[in-house]
Design an enzyme around this catalytic site. Structure first.
Site, PDB file in Angstrom:
ATOM      1  N   GLY A   1      55.474  48.668  37.052  1.00  0.00           N
ATOM      2  CA  GLY A   1      54.771  47.582  37.724  1.00  0.00           C
ATOM      3  C   GLY A   1      54.211  46.585  36.725  1.00  0.00           C
ATOM      4  N   TRP A   2      53.564  45.541  37.271  1.00  0.00           N
ATOM      5  CA  TRP A   2      53.002  44.490  36.427  1.00  0.00           C
ATOM      6  C   TRP A   2      52.050  45.084  35.384  1.00  0.00           C
ATOM      7  CZ3 TRP A   2      51.646  41.793  41.570  1.00  0.00           C
ATOM      8  CH2 TRP A   2      52.774  41.124  42.052  1.00  0.00           C
TER       9      TRP A   2
ATOM     10  N   GLU B   1      39.954  34.040  28.776  1.00  0.00           N
ATOM     11  CA  GLU B   1      40.540  33.687  30.069  1.00  0.00           C
ATOM     12  C   GLU B   1      39.554  33.036  31.036  1.00  0.00           C
ATOM     13  OE1 GLU B   1      44.082  36.547  31.168  1.00  0.00           O
ATOM     14  OE2 GLU B   1      42.199  37.679  31.130  1.00  0.00           O
ATOM     15  N   HIS B   2      40.068  32.038  31.774  1.00  0.00           N
ATOM     16  CA  HIS B   2      39.499  31.528  33.032  1.00  0.00           C
ATOM     17  C   HIS B   2      38.266  30.649  32.896  1.00  0.00           C
ATOM     18  CE1 HIS B   2      42.292  34.254  34.873  1.00  0.00           C
ATOM     19  NE2 HIS B   2      41.608  35.336  34.571  1.00  0.00           N
TER      20      HIS B   2
ATOM     21  N   GLU C   1      44.630  32.800  30.311  1.00  0.00           N
ATOM     22  CA  GLU C   1      44.925  32.244  31.636  1.00  0.00           C
ATOM     23  C   GLU C   1      43.873  31.185  31.924  1.00  0.00           C
ATOM     24  OE1 GLU C   1      44.894  35.364  34.478  1.00  0.00           O
ATOM     25  OE2 GLU C   1      46.938  36.006  34.045  1.00  0.00           O
TER      26      GLU C   1
ATOM     27  N   TYR D   1      41.713  30.433  37.626  1.00  0.00           N
ATOM     28  CA  TYR D   1      42.469  30.446  38.885  1.00  0.00           C
ATOM     29  C   TYR D   1      41.847  29.530  39.937  1.00  0.00           C
ATOM     30  CZ  TYR D   1      44.766  34.947  37.607  1.00  0.00           C
ATOM     31  OH  TYR D   1      45.498  35.948  37.025  1.00  0.00           O
TER      32      TYR D   1
END
Length: 598
Positions: A187-188, A473-474, A495, A498
């Site tokens: 999986g991821w 991140e974010h 990242e 979001y």
């Protein structure tokens, strides 16, 4: 189980899926494992000297080969911590030197496992130290905040599984076999970090999106998805970015391994302080006793949850170092590190929460401070900074004895509303930031564009700073803003936030969006290797990010092996760095790359 990577690596992770399950409260504390708060030192009086040393508290479990029911105790901790992503449990599992048989130490959240020898080979487990993702439906992208250190493993099947995401270091490990970095079912997965380790067999990342390996020795490396970076690794694959996406440096310019707890010949606890290496390659422990020095536990104030910041500062002022045992510490003022060569070492993800908008830790402009092994969790009142390495304007030369920040992690939101304008500010010259994950939460409690507002992840003002393994991140604006001269970064994972509500919310003057990694306009010398930025604008998928990276166009500012990725078409990048590099497009999660800048 197949031995080949999936034909099409998983592309998109959606960490918010099943987030409710991840935020479930931890199970009731295990009998005999809950820490009792320590009493705070009285204020307003002349305080008696604090003692050094002492016991490590009931959330540190120490085993030797004769300890009964080790597996049952490991399983009990795992049952409590397996899905307690934002729970309060914190545990360190320590193994005295010797040989152990038939163990499978499954690690959940906020759980560290470590051997207590000077070398990993002093403590051998014929068995496994396992991280998998059954708790999250086979998705390993939220397997944060756990660690393994200083052990030799002889895996039962020949291969140990370590399917982790960010903030899950694998240090000073010897795997007498192979290492699988993917969850069952492939999986991821989104990790990860290995340092000072020897893996005799093959490392198989399979579905891992990115990985950084430093100063290690490996038998072989199977595959790459987006960004696999190696520095100072014997057996690393050759440089080939972007196909396969391997960035390989023969050596690491400067490194100094993380301090670690061990027992001496008399069975007493000491802390080993590894020596600095330049142009490092391979493990530090392969030829007998590692280089460095050690301190007895009596030179440390052994802190327990509930102690106040004034007491921690009193201990530092007395000349003691700090050993933070597992648990949560509320701070009403900064921990102030003023003395050269001070060590602040956490066990079991000891967590600092600054109250009323204070900074958690401040370091003076001094040589050789070592911060390692703890988590800073922002409080609900905005802190201008959470970690400050050196005061503004710091200018002393620390090249001979730099400050190191290792496995120090920062979280804003997730466990509850938190805010901080800037998470980590580095003002001291020659600082080494070796593996950090600085995360504005995208799931959990207290999450929203303004709810857990955090404009900047890392701001570097000091010159000659080196980052090895930088995960940020974010953040609402720049994730990394680098103003100092001659900075270097080896591996960067990012990242963008979001939850940006619309294009206007991220507009940076005339530029669409804030870069993930911004080199200051006045910088004339900077270099980075293996840097990646991903976007997943799930609130407004029409958002366009002009670029992932921004830097002056001067000969001394250089990047090697950059990529940007749109996760499933949720937002797009127009370029990779400045106006260079092709745009991402459509819903195909395929990186856009730049091999060299300028």
């Amino acid at each position: 189980m197949p031995h080949t990577p999936p034909s099409e690596p998983p592309a998109v992770r959606r960490r918010a899926v099943l987030a409710a399950a991840a935020t479930a409260a931890a199970a009731p504390a295990l009998a005999g494992l809950a820490s009792a708060p320590a009493s705070a030192a009285p204020r307003g009086k002349r305080l008696r000297a604090l003692p050094g040393g002492g016991d490590l508290g009931s959330n540190v479990l120490v085993f030797d080969p004769s300890t009964p029911d080790i597996q049952a105790r490991l399983d009990a901790v795992f049952r409590q911590q397996e899905s307690a992503q934002f729970g309060t449990g914190r545990y360190a599992l320590l193994f005295r030197p010797g040989t152990y048989h038939g163990l499978n130490a499954q690690l959940g959240f906020y759980t560290s496992i470590a051997g207590l020898g000077l070398s990993p080979d002093d403590t051998t487990i014929n068995g496994d130290v396992t991280v998998d993702a059954g708790w999250f439906g086979g998705n390993a992208t939220q397997n944060f905040w756990r660690s393994a250190e200083n052990l030799a493993l002889v895996p039962v099947s020949g291969t140990n599984r370590w399917a982790v995401a960010q903030a899950a270091p694998f240090r000073r490990m010897h795997i007498r076999g192979g290492l699988n970095l993917a969850p069952s079912g492939y999986g991821w997965a989104s990790g990860g970090y290995i340092a000072d380790s020897r893996i005799d067999g093959e490392i198989a990342p399979y579905s891992q999106q990115q990985w950084y390996t430093r100063d290690s020795a490996i038998g072989s490396w199977l595959n790459g998805v987006w960004n696999m970076v190696f520095s100072g690794v014997e057996g690393a694959p050759a440089q080939s970015f972007p196909d396969p996406p391997y960035t390989t440096l023969d050596t690491t310019p400067v490194s100094r391994e993380k301090p670690f707890l061990y027992v001496d010949g008399a069975g007493a606890f000491r802390v080993f302080l590894p020596a600095k290496r330049t142009n490092a390659r391979g493990v530090t422990w392969g030829n007998g006793t590692p280089r460095g020095s050690s301190l007895p536990l009596s030179r440390f104030y052994v802190a327990k949850p509930g102690v106040c910041a004034a007491t921690l500062n009193q201990a530092l002022a007395q000349g003691l170092n700090l050993l933070l045992t597992p648990g949560i510490y509320h701070l009403d003022r900064p921990i102030q590190v003023n003395r050269a060569d001070t060590v602040v070492l956490g066990l079991g993800y000891a967590t600092l929460i600054p109250d009323n908008g204070v900074t958690a830790v401040k370091v003076a402009d001094v040589d050789g401070v070592r911060l390692a092994g703890f988590l800073v969790d922002a409080g609900p009142v905005n802190s201008p900074t959470l970690l400050e390495i050196g005061p503004p304007g710091a200018s002393r030369d620390h090249s001979a004895n730099p400050t190191t920040v290792q496995d120090v992690f920062v979280r804003i939101g997730g466990a509850g509303a938190g805010k901080a304008t800037t998470s980590l500010v580095v003002n001291n010259r020659h600082t080494i930031v070796d593996h950090t994950w600085i995360w504005r939460a995208d799931h959990g409690e207290g999450v929203g564009w303004q709810t857990n507002r955090a404009d900047y992840g890392v701001v570097v003002n000091g010159h000659d700073v080196l980052a090895t393994g930088l995960f940020v991140e974010h953040f609402n604006k720049y994730d990394v803003q680098w103003n100092g001269q001659r900075g270097r970064t080896i591996f960067f994972q990012n990242e963008k936030a979001y939850d940006a509500p619309n294009q206007a919310a991220i507009q940076n003057g005339s530029v669409k969006g804030y870069a993930a990694y911004k080199v200051g306009d006045n910088v004339t010398a900077h270099e980075g290797w293996g840097l990646g930025s991903y976007c997943y604008y799930n609130v407004d998928p029409t958002i366009v990010q002009h670029h992932g990276f921004a830097a002056p166009n001067v000969p001394g500012v250089k990047f090697h092996d950059l990529l940007v990725v749109s996760l499933g078409g949720q937002g797009q990048y127009e370029h990779v760095v400045n106006d260079l590099g092709a745009p991402t497009s459509g819903t195909s999660t395929v990186p856009s790359t730049v091999v060299a800048y300028p």
